[in-house]
Scaffold this motif. Structure first.
Motif: not given
Length: 423
Positions: A150-158, A172-177, A180-185
């Motif tokens: 889902g994060m990857k899809a959001a990144h593409e949309q961004a 969009a950069n803030s949402d991307l960061n 990324k934090d959620r992905e690391r978690q």
């Protein structure tokens, strides 16, 4: 090959059994009666008193060991019965104690079995908990993967939104960061989940090893149970052989009784001829010698049959010792609770069979003992009559010599006239 017990050994063991106070001073009438009752002898108090009086030579009210040995010589069959019954009584007490010990061992084995089951249930619960934890970790991994997608899809949309509108670039950069934090978690959670899975697998391997070890113990116990059953069947065959030998010994005892009756009849016939006159004295003495020879032969035959009976009893004792040894080995080999329970059932059946056989043997021995008592009484009476007749013969010969001594030179006519004057 076991040697039969000596007369002294049998007399000593029987004396110790009757000596209730264990003082070795002597056996009283009460001790003798109590001992006979403990050994299932059906003697009246009068018979007990007569037997005690027969052995009490010095009339001090106690049978010393020497007097007891003399008593055993007078009643050898009774002494043998007392000896073997006392041995059987001690064996019965030992078997009762052995049954109690086996019951305690069975209780301990049952407790050990229950403890093992509890440990096995605890291991199953730990395995179930590990499997549940593994399932939870798998679900967490799937959720993390879905979240990463889902994060990857959001990144593409961004990216598309950045090309469409620069004004939304900072957001969009803030949402991307944040993504990324959620992905690391999620990655960290996935690593932790993987570590927990590996730990659960190690625990599962340890539990599997314990289960395999327990199964090997079960197989070893089954093999020992089969070996113990084979030994029990072999001992049962040996017991059948011993029963056959006992039946033969009983037949020989009946033959002994017939020989003793024949010897008694011949002695009575010999004693009847003692009442004849002077001319029959030599014939009576010769007949007495003949009957004495027959009596010696009968006594020798009785001694021979008694020796054969001792051999049979020795074989029986040896067989019982072997049977006890095999039973002890079977007890040592039995480690499982079910096998121990079967062994206790076998011991109880053997105990009942032994008690039944002992009772049957007692029933068969009682007539022999009664017959021995009667024969001893008859023999004492015959010996008294024989001594009395011998004294009468000696007195008669003395009177004959005294009457013939002063008239050696007298003529037959003078002797006849003298005889008529005496009449």
């Amino acid at each position: 090959m076991m040697h039969p017990p000596s007369f002294t050994t049998k007399a000593k063991i029987a004396f110790e059994f009757f000596d209730a106070n264990k003082t070795a001073k002597g056996i009283s009438v009460d001790d003798l009666g109590n001992g006979f009752r403990r050994l299932a002898f059906e003697f009246t108090q009068s018979t007990v008193n007569d037997l005690h009086a027969k052995g009490d030579a010095n009339c001090d009210g106690l049978l010393s060991f020497a007097e007891w040995q003399r008593f055993g010589e007078l009643y050898p069959t009774l002494l043998d019965c007392v000896y073997y019954r006392s041995i059987d009584a001690e064996l019965e007490r030992t078997r009762r104690s052995e049954l109690e010990n086996k019951g305690n061992e069975l209780t301990a084995l049952r407790k050990q079995e229950a403890d093992s089951r509890e440990i096995h249930v605890a291991a199953q619960q730990a395995t179930a908990e590990a499997e549940s934890l593994l399932t939870q970790q798998s679900d967490a991994i799937v959720a993390a993967q879905q979240h990463a997608a889902g994060m990857k899809a959001a990144h593409e949309q961004a990216k598309v939104a950045t090309e469409q509108a620069r004004s939304d670039l900072r957001q969009a950069n803030s949402d991307l960061n944040i993504a990324k934090d959620r992905e690391r978690q999620a990655n960290s959670a996935a690593s932790e989940s993987k570590r927990l899975i590996e730990s659960a697998e190690r625990k599962l391997n340890i539990q599997c090893g314990k289960v395999n070890h327990a199964e090997e113990k079960v197989r070893e116990l089954e093999r020992q149970l089969a070996q113990a059953r084979a030994e029990v069947e072999q001992e049962m065959c040996e017991a059948d052989k011993v029963r056959t030998e006992i039946a033969k010994a009983l037949e020989r005892d009946n033959e002994i009784a017939m020989l003793a009756q024949e010897a008694t009849r011949q002695l009575r016939a010999a004693m009847d001829t003692v009442t004849l006159g002077e001319e029959e004295v030599r014939a009576r003495q010769a007949n007495e010698k003949d009957t004495a020879g027959l009596l010696r032969e009968a006594n020798a035959s009785v001694a021979k049959e008694c020796a054969q009976k001792d051999v049979c009893m020795r074989n029986l004792a040896a067989t019982r010792d072997i049977e006890k040894q095999r039973l002890h080995e079977s007890q040592q080999a039995s480690a499982a609770a079910e096998n121990m329970e079967r062994e206790i059932i076998h011991l109880e059946k053997e105990f009942l069979d032994s008690a039944s056989k002992r009772e049957e043997t007692n029933m068969e021995e009682n007539p022999l003992i009664e017959q021995e008592l009667k024969l001893r009484a008859q023999r004492d009476n015959l010996e008294q009559k024989e001594a009395q007749l011998n004294n009468e013969v000696c007195h008669f010969n003395d009177r004959k010599q005294r009457s013939a001594s002063p008239r050696r030179s007298a003529s037959p006519l003078q002797l006849e006239l003298s005889s008529r004057r005496v009449r």
